[in-house]
Design a protein around this motif. Sequence first.
Motif, mmCIF file in Angstrom:
data_model
loop_
_atom_site.group_PDB
_atom_site.id
_atom_site.type_symbol
_atom_site.label_atom_id
_atom_site.label_comp_id
_atom_site.label_asym_id
_atom_site.label_seq_id
_atom_site.Cartn_x
_atom_site.Cartn_y
_atom_site.Cartn_z
ATOM 1 N N GLY A 1 -32.271 55.307 6.807
ATOM 2 C CA GLY A 1 -31.485 54.610 6.373
ATOM 3 C C GLY A 1 -32.289 53.283 5.624
ATOM 4 N N GLY A 2 -33.318 52.498 7.087
ATOM 5 C CA GLY A 2 -34.172 51.448 6.212
ATOM 6 C C GLY A 2 -35.264 51.849 6.036
ATOM 7 N N THR B 1 -28.676 45.205 2.371
ATOM 8 C CA THR B 1 -29.299 45.166 4.299
ATOM 9 C C THR B 1 -27.723 45.682 4.236
ATOM 10 O OG1 THR B 1 -27.676 43.437 4.541
ATOM 11 C CG2 THR B 1 -29.654 42.769 3.869
ATOM 12 N N MET B 2 -26.951 46.486 4.096
ATOM 13 C CA MET B 2 -26.034 46.973 4.718
ATOM 14 C C MET B 2 -25.825 48.289 5.185
ATOM 15 S SD MET B 2 -22.186 48.071 3.021
ATOM 16 C CE MET B 2 -21.249 46.614 2.324
ATOM 17 N N ALA C 1 -35.088 45.677 9.866
ATOM 18 C CA ALA C 1 -34.530 46.211 8.143
ATOM 19 C C ALA C 1 -34.785 45.488 7.136
ATOM 20 C CB ALA C 1 -35.025 47.761 8.143
ATOM 21 N N THR C 2 -33.156 44.778 7.816
ATOM 22 C CA THR C 2 -33.340 43.370 7.310
ATOM 23 C C THR C 2 -34.099 42.320 6.614
ATOM 24 O OG1 THR C 2 -30.690 43.594 8.310
ATOM 25 C CG2 THR C 2 -31.143 42.106 7.428
ATOM 26 N N ILE D 1 -25.994 40.770 -4.439
ATOM 27 C CA ILE D 1 -24.979 40.987 -4.362
ATOM 28 C C ILE D 1 -24.979 40.869 -3.036
ATOM 29 C CG2 ILE D 1 -22.389 42.290 -4.372
ATOM 30 C CD1 ILE D 1 -23.694 42.711 -7.738
ATOM 31 N N SER D 2 -23.714 40.330 -1.973
ATOM 32 C CA SER D 2 -23.440 40.473 -0.396
ATOM 33 C C SER D 2 -22.548 39.948 0.060
ATOM 34 C CB SER D 2 -25.079 39.529 0.047
ATOM 35 O OG SER D 2 -24.556 39.533 1.148
ATOM 36 N N GLU D 3 -22.059 40.728 1.189
ATOM 37 C CA GLU D 3 -21.046 39.503 2.132
ATOM 38 C C GLU D 3 -21.516 39.074 3.317
ATOM 39 O OE1 GLU D 3 -17.597 42.964 1.865
ATOM 40 O OE2 GLU D 3 -19.091 43.506 2.968
#
Lengths: 306, 509
Positions: B410-411, B435-436, B442-443, B463-465
């Motif tokens: 994923g990363g 970065t989910m 990786a983030t 856009i982020s949480e």
Amino acid sequence: MMDLATLFFVWGLASLTNATPLILVTLGETLGQRTGVINLGCEGAMLGGACAGFGAAMATGNPWIGMAAGAATGLLFAALHAALVLGARANQLAAGIAVWTLALGLTSYIGRAFVGGKVEALPSLAGTWLTDLPIIGKGLGQLSVATPIAVLLVLAAVWWLERTRTGLSWRVAGESALIATENGMSPTLSRLSAVLVGGCLAGLGGAVLSVDYTQTWANEITKGRGLVAVGLVIVARWNPRLVLPVCLLFGFAETAALRLPAMGVDLSSYVLSALPYAVVLVALVANQITFRPGAAMPADLKRVFQ
Amino acid sequence: MTGAPAEAVPMVSFRGVTKRFGTLAACDDVSFDVAGGEVVALLGENGAGKSTLMKTLYGIHPPDGGEVLIHGRPAAFARPADAMAAGIGMVFQTFSLLPALSVRDNLAMAWPGTPWYLGKRGRNVRGALAHLSQLAPGINPDARLGTLSTGEQQLVELAKVLNLDARLVILDEPTSVLTPAEAERLYGLIRAIAADGVAVVMITHKLADVEACADRVVVMRRGRVEGEGSAAALSRAEIVTLMMGRTARGDDPRGLPEKPPLPARPRPQLLLRRVSTGDQTSDARDVTLTVHRGEILGIAGVTGNGQTALAEGVAGIRDLTDGEVLLDGSVISRRRLDPRRKLHIGYVPENPRENGIVAGLSLETNLALRSIAERKGASRRMTSSEVAQRLAEYDVRPPEPARAAGTLSGGNVQKLVIARETGEPREALLMVFPTMGLDITATAFVYDRMVAAAAAGAAVLWISEELDDLLALAHRIAVIREGRIMAEWPVTPGLTRTEVGASMTGGPT
């Protein structure tokens, strides 16, 4: 010259007779597709049914044994399709074409022995209570018993799909195998049974064609009717109720192709024999334009094209 | 609003339940009880482990440690069917219903009492409609399910679960798909079900849900139970603090990059004027935003509040129903304009494995996708040494140009997408939950690249949480809720996560 009403009636009866094999095949394909399986091999099942049915009827002299042999052969070809598609997870379109070409080869080979053979047709309705009906009774008497059987099978299929739990599980399987599983059903079992029933009906349709309608065996006798059935399923919007009128349309076109020359219409016989197929094509296109394409399509069928 | 008598054996007890995915503990030593007749709100941010916990109970993800007791007896369900048989029903966000079939057929297919012969007009499956006619008398059982509103479909799903004689009903974010009026009705129904002695667990992140119908609140954060208490006793502020965490992550080892300085004279680069993609709460509705050259604008919000629609609308993937998007002074959201204008926007989509790469094609081809769209001739395409260099620069591992992109982790998929989208200078960069699901390194890499793009002059819409990250890296933060921009602040030391978090969940600002 007959008056118009009589002409219409006579043509209608002839169309019904023409359409009977097609009704059976289309009905079978409709059932399979309602569970999410496209079977292009229904052309093969029909061809196999026509060949085996003719052979059995010729050998035994009993057309009913021919019908049984036809249905059994259709079942075998459908079982092969089911094994490829449900067992080996093969592509449905490719598997169907494989079954169809296999049947084409086998029937050409085996059928050589049947060319010129003689069979007895199924009994007609003459002498039954139907012929006592006023006005139309005499005409109905000319119909083969295969026609009302096909009509009854259509009604039975409607009843099965709409009124029984098994029929409901078939419809659910056609919409989503995942949701069927989540709700404790077995979509594979639904598909297997529907494909097998569909194969039986296609084989029976083939046997009716060779034993009862043409009463001869000829190579590639079905002339693509099984594939026409696949198209007609779409025109009938996967609704077994609409199988009858849609098949009658094809039957009517075929009747026209056969009878127009006798009425003095001077057209090449090649053009005329293409007429029913052209009518199906027009119906298919008109249907796509008139209705939202795919609105009535069982949702899981779309998976086949992905 | 009291629960069942205290001496009763709880309907369900979680005892130290742990569930790991790889090295990530989605649920970590979770313990709490749910009594019959009680409504428990399971609160937490996205990724807090709420849904995973319920799936351990429901037989979807069997737990790695701890146990679940049903009526005091240990229970381990391997399949949802076993959980259903034990009286546990779950209403998922995506319904397990068929739009093409009638309401009656949808209920009959799951009702244990359905006889083989359904009868004329489904006469013999009337029993399957009993719960539905209580929940929603107005729904016509002969209607095709697909013609019903989402709220009505949810009621059908709820009736389906109740038809299984469920003693415990789990609702996963039930109000996220509902209009306010439908949500009110659902609250009433939940209370009515609970009054019949059914235990209800409602997974949610909305404080309004808690206030409307919960007896008790269990707050999860990063896989652990952060706190629990009676709904009446906990204040909104206390719940928000539990959900968002008490402190900013000062000791975070991930090493966030420095926020890039804003240019001395900010020039508007990316403009959204009254952008709408529809009128659902999951659509962007009347969004007006300005992002300057070199600026990072963070959009905070809980997933499903219109972020995806907004991003796709700006990226030109989704048609706008109203409004316009301007890049450097020219409108890019009208179809007839040169589509190549859109290519000046770098777009790192949500869920890059699904939306950002062609899994079956090689890394090299995936890197070149934009050049193909830009119709560059063969001479302008990257040479193989450039491809190798780009892969090395963005640390895509393994750096094999011929490898299929779908085989990457994923990363690395995300690095590949970012390599393509930011490898050449862009006027604007759009990043959606970038970065989910990524690990710490990786983030950090993703943030490095985002900051570098801004420093190079791109207007970044992010856009982020991740509130902490937004506060650390964005120049400004806007909150999106139900598709609308609810608040906007310049990031100053005085802006707290509680303030932003309250706005995200609809609390007082």
